[in-house]
Write an enzyme that holds these catalytic residues in place. Structure first.
Site, PDB file in Angstrom:
ATOM      1  N   HIS A 153       0.792  -7.828  -0.262  1.00 49.71           N
ATOM      2  CA  HIS A 153       1.443  -7.029  -1.149  1.00 49.71           C
ATOM      3  C   HIS A 153       1.015  -5.804  -0.985  1.00 49.71           C
ATOM      4  CE1 HIS A 153       2.230 -10.500  -4.385  1.00 49.71           C
ATOM      5  NE2 HIS A 153       2.508 -10.705  -3.209  1.00 49.71           N
ATOM      6  N   GLU A 211       0.133  -3.029  -3.207  1.00 45.87           N
ATOM      7  CA  GLU A 211      -1.002  -2.900  -3.549  1.00 45.87           C
ATOM      8  C   GLU A 211      -2.310  -3.227  -2.906  1.00 45.87           C
ATOM      9  OE1 GLU A 211       1.583  -4.452  -5.002  1.00 45.87           O
ATOM     10  OE2 GLU A 211       1.763  -3.927  -7.269  1.00 45.87           O
ATOM     11  N   CYS A 226       1.009  -7.905  -9.535  1.00 40.70           N
ATOM     12  CA  CYS A 226       0.933  -9.074  -9.868  1.00 40.70           C
ATOM     13  C   CYS A 226      -0.646  -9.208 -10.122  1.00 40.70           C
ATOM     14  CB  CYS A 226       1.327 -10.094  -8.901  1.00 40.70           C
ATOM     15  SG  CYS A 226       0.174 -10.039  -7.327  1.00 40.70           S
ATOM     16  N   CYS A 267      -2.862  -8.650  -7.339  1.00 34.90           N
ATOM     17  CA  CYS A 267      -3.159  -7.340  -6.918  1.00 34.90           C
ATOM     18  C   CYS A 267      -4.143  -6.386  -8.292  1.00 34.90           C
ATOM     19  CB  CYS A 267      -1.646  -6.561  -6.962  1.00 34.90           C
ATOM     20  SG  CYS A 267      -0.907  -6.915  -5.262  1.00 34.90           S
TER      21      CYS A 267
END
Lengths: 157, 157
Positions: free
Chosen positions: B54, B56, B84, B87
């Site tokens: 992801h 992040e 999420c 993250c």
């Protein structure tokens, strides 16, 4: 149906022990498909200088590379300690089918790790969390999501 | 004190747009220290074939490498969508000091992503979760944690 093979968990625990001996955090994880070992690894936070390189995240990342796949629906995870929320998130994103673990988040807390603390932070209302979080510019960002929905070949996960 | 700079968030949203155009998931993130951009990235799940990549997590991983540090206490994160749980866990482990975001976990759900679903799974009792999880061999694993506590130079995080 998946069934527990204690040898795999014993091996994950041995990896945790090896990690400790080599200056890594004491955690180990193994991914298994059809009772065959696919990937084994320890935590690598210290040697990679990467706070995301927990054993489970590292195992998922490497197994995906090794199996040339993005999803691990056929994999079972054996891990020496209950996955932290970051690793649990990674497990859900990768769709691992079953988790076996030994020590708990409380055990990890008892030796100085933040797993339990982070578990307690996640479900809190945003304004009650330790790390401040603020929402801004929603409309601009939603425009990108709306454009995504117009993409005919979009795949989510 | 950290203070919001909308230009950084606008840039993160632009990255999300670029990601979509290049076949990645539509998310972007930026790490900033003292109002200076340190690292910018999009989601890389597709191109890395890595479900943990992801925006992040990728930003944290790369910024640590770039700054040659294991912890990002001085960093603020600007992200086009609420992190999420994976993250967010990575954010806690890396000790980022503030998060600015635009879209929410519900917005992500509305375009087909599992963020909100995973947020709901994390606080559940283990036996109520969608992915089965089972504890075994606690004593063997605790032995490794006990050995860790005997290590005089141990550092946790």
């Amino acid at each position: 149906m998946p069934s527990l093979d204690e040898d795999f968990l014993r091996h994950a625990i041995d990896l945790a022990k090896t990690a400790r001996q080599h200056g890594e955090y004491p955690f180990g994880a193994i991914l298994v498909v059809n009772q065959q070992l696919v990937h084994q690894t320890t935590d690598h936070c210290m040697s990679y200088a990467d706070p995301t390189a927990h054993a489970e995240v590292t195992a998922i990342r490497n197994a995906c590379k090794q199996l040339n796949t993005f999803q691990l629906e056929d994999c079972e995870l054996y891990t020496s300690c209950e996955p932290c929320p970051m690793c649990l998130g990674a497990i859900y994103w990768s769709k691992i089918k079953k988790i076996y673990y030994a020590c708990t988040r409380s055990d990890a807390a008892s030796i100085g790790f933040s797993d339990d603390f982070i578990y307690n932070e996640i479900p809190k209302a945003l304004h009650e969390r330790t790390i401040p979080i603020e929402q801004v510019m929603w409309e601009e960002a939603m425009q990108v999501f709306k454009e995504w929905m117009l993409k005919p070949d979009r795949i989510t996960y």
